[in-house]
Design a protein around this motif. Structure first.
Motif, mmCIF file in Angstrom:
data_model
loop_
_atom_site.group_PDB
_atom_site.id
_atom_site.type_symbol
_atom_site.label_atom_id
_atom_site.label_comp_id
_atom_site.label_asym_id
_atom_site.label_seq_id
_atom_site.Cartn_x
_atom_site.Cartn_y
_atom_site.Cartn_z
ATOM 1 N N TRP B 56 0.924 -1.196 -0.080
ATOM 2 C CA TRP B 56 -0.065 0.087 0.054
ATOM 3 C C TRP B 56 0.995 1.143 -0.263
ATOM 4 O O TRP B 56 1.368 1.931 1.030
ATOM 5 C CB TRP B 56 -1.028 -0.052 1.302
ATOM 6 C CG TRP B 56 -1.985 0.902 1.480
ATOM 7 C CD1 TRP B 56 -2.118 1.973 0.383
ATOM 8 C CD2 TRP B 56 -2.946 1.052 2.179
ATOM 9 N NE1 TRP B 56 -3.307 2.807 0.697
ATOM 10 C CE2 TRP B 56 -3.962 2.241 1.834
ATOM 11 C CE3 TRP B 56 -3.431 0.404 3.432
ATOM 12 C CZ2 TRP B 56 -4.771 2.520 2.543
ATOM 13 C CZ3 TRP B 56 -4.363 0.831 4.072
ATOM 14 C CH2 TRP B 56 -5.376 1.936 3.527
ATOM 15 N N ALA B 88 -3.990 -1.631 -4.272
ATOM 16 C CA ALA B 88 -3.221 -1.901 -3.033
ATOM 17 C C ALA B 88 -3.077 -3.342 -2.925
ATOM 18 O O ALA B 88 -3.925 -4.423 -3.552
ATOM 19 C CB ALA B 88 -3.925 -1.289 -1.872
ATOM 20 N N SER B 116 1.131 -0.663 -5.501
ATOM 21 C CA SER B 116 1.644 -1.639 -4.693
ATOM 22 C C SER B 116 2.817 -2.116 -5.625
ATOM 23 O O SER B 116 2.597 -2.065 -6.734
ATOM 24 C CB SER B 116 0.812 -2.559 -4.110
ATOM 25 O OG SER B 116 0.019 -3.390 -5.037
#
Lengths: 250, 123
Positions: B56, B88, B116
């Motif tokens: 994240w 994420a 991510s």
């Protein structure tokens, strides 16, 4: 950031890529490779280890010739060095490893991605010795490495995927307003399942992977050919541990 | 849950992950062993660098990434490739996969989409 001219170049290059090349190495989740050189995932993994060991050895020798050394494995995930002597030493190591500008190797893929690398530096010279032709290897490797990304980009154009993604977004952001953050892993996972997104992806991705493999079959063939060459070279190197650099090129 | 980046957080991150303000430079200033993402094309603007995975990305770089460099150190069994994902926790599609030594100064498709990344043994 918008770069109209880059986009034009990217589009033209993408057309060239699509016209000239393409495919993927068989992964555990990928479709069966059309070429016979694939091997089982376990065999591929073992080959990866052989190739990486050979590359690491060549890189270490190259660094040693410059009075440098690879950082110990324990430092592989260390924080970046603070400004000062440590950062200066790292900059020297970085240049020795990855080379200096200009970036001679460049390839723009159908996804719009332009990947570049330097043709000098210890990593580049190690790959040149292993794979024989640095430029051909770079183009084949970048193409094959990004076939999955290309397949996923194509998958997202599918109406079934669009619909499932809409359901996912409603699930993850039920208020309908702009999300102020990102969903927690558990929420994201539940929504992926409940929206059917996981099923749609599982259905569409293998087909798209097969398509991009076919589109890029020339680069896949080159990838396999140069990889086989590198494995032979790696075997020669391990059979000749005390070789003098540059005297036993095949 | 918006994660805000305060000075204290930034100081902590500088130790763990790393934030550096860099002017657009000819060479990608990315520490060896790290994966870096920049907010502008051609390795310009603020840089994030990671030696590990991040499920994240911080708000300032998430969906605001425009160039990338993998300066991972390779070795047998080492996770030296970097896969960047558009959501994420490695969700969504992979936008970029870079082998060690590879950089991408601009990507029309992946631009401002990364959220991510993970290190992996391949793409």
């Amino acid at each position: 950031m918008r770069h109209a001219t880059r986009r034009v170049i990217a589009t033209a290059s993408a057309a060239l890529v699509l016209a000239g090349c393409a495919t993927v190495r068989p992964g555990p989740a990928g479709p069966a490779a059309p070429s016979a050189s694939a091997g089982t995932p376990a065999a591929r993994q073992e080959q990866d280890g052989i190739l990486k060991a050979a590359e690491q050895r060549l890189v270490a020798e190259c660094l040693e010739a410059q009075g440098l050394a690879l950082p110990p494995a324990s430092q592989a995930r260390a924080p970046a060095p603070a400004p000062g002597p440590a950062a200066a030493a790292d900059a020297r190591l970085r240049t020795a490893l990855f080379g200096e500008d200009p970036r001679e190797l460049s390839l723009t893929l159908a996804t719009g991605l332009t990947v570049t690398a330097n043709s000098d530096g210890c990593v580049a010279s190690a790959r040149a010795e292993l794979y024989g032709d640095q430029t051909r290897w770079f183009r084949a490797q970048v193409t094959v490495d990004n076939l999955r990304a290309l397949a996923q980009a194509r998958m997202k154009q599918d109406p079934a995927h669009r619909a499932a993604l809409d359901r996912w977004t409603r699930c993850a952001a039920p208020s309908g307003g702009p999300r102020t953050g990102r969903p927690e892993p558990a929420v994201a996972e539940r929504c992926t399942r409940e929206s059917g997104l996981a099923d749609v992806r599982a259905r569409l991705e293998p087909a798209e992977l097969a398509t991009v493999h076919t589109l890029h079959r020339d680069q896949v063939a080159t990838y396999e050919q140069l990889r086989a060459r590198a494995l032979r070279r790696a075997a020669e190197l391990s059979a000749n541990p005390t070789r003098k650099k540059g005297t036993d090129a095949s | 849950m918006k994660r805000l980046l305060g000075p204290a957080t930034a100081a902590l991150l500088a130790l763990a992950g790393g934030l550096t303000l860099t002017a657009p430079a000819a060479a990608a200033e990315c520490p060896s062993g790290h994966f870096c993402a920049w907010e502008h094309a051609d390795f310009g603007g603020q840089r994030a660098n990671w030696s590990g995975d991040d499920g994240w990305w911080e708000g300032w770089i998430a969906d605001n990434d425009s160039s990338w460099a993998n300066h991972g150190i390779s070795g047998p069994g080492v996770k030296d490739y970097v896969r960047v994902y558009e959501s994420a926790w490695q969700g969504g599609s992979m936008t970029i996969c870079l082998a060690p030594g590879q950089e991408a100064g601009y990507n029309g498709a992946a631009n401002d989409r990364g959220d991510s990344h993970i290190w992996a043994t391949g793409c």
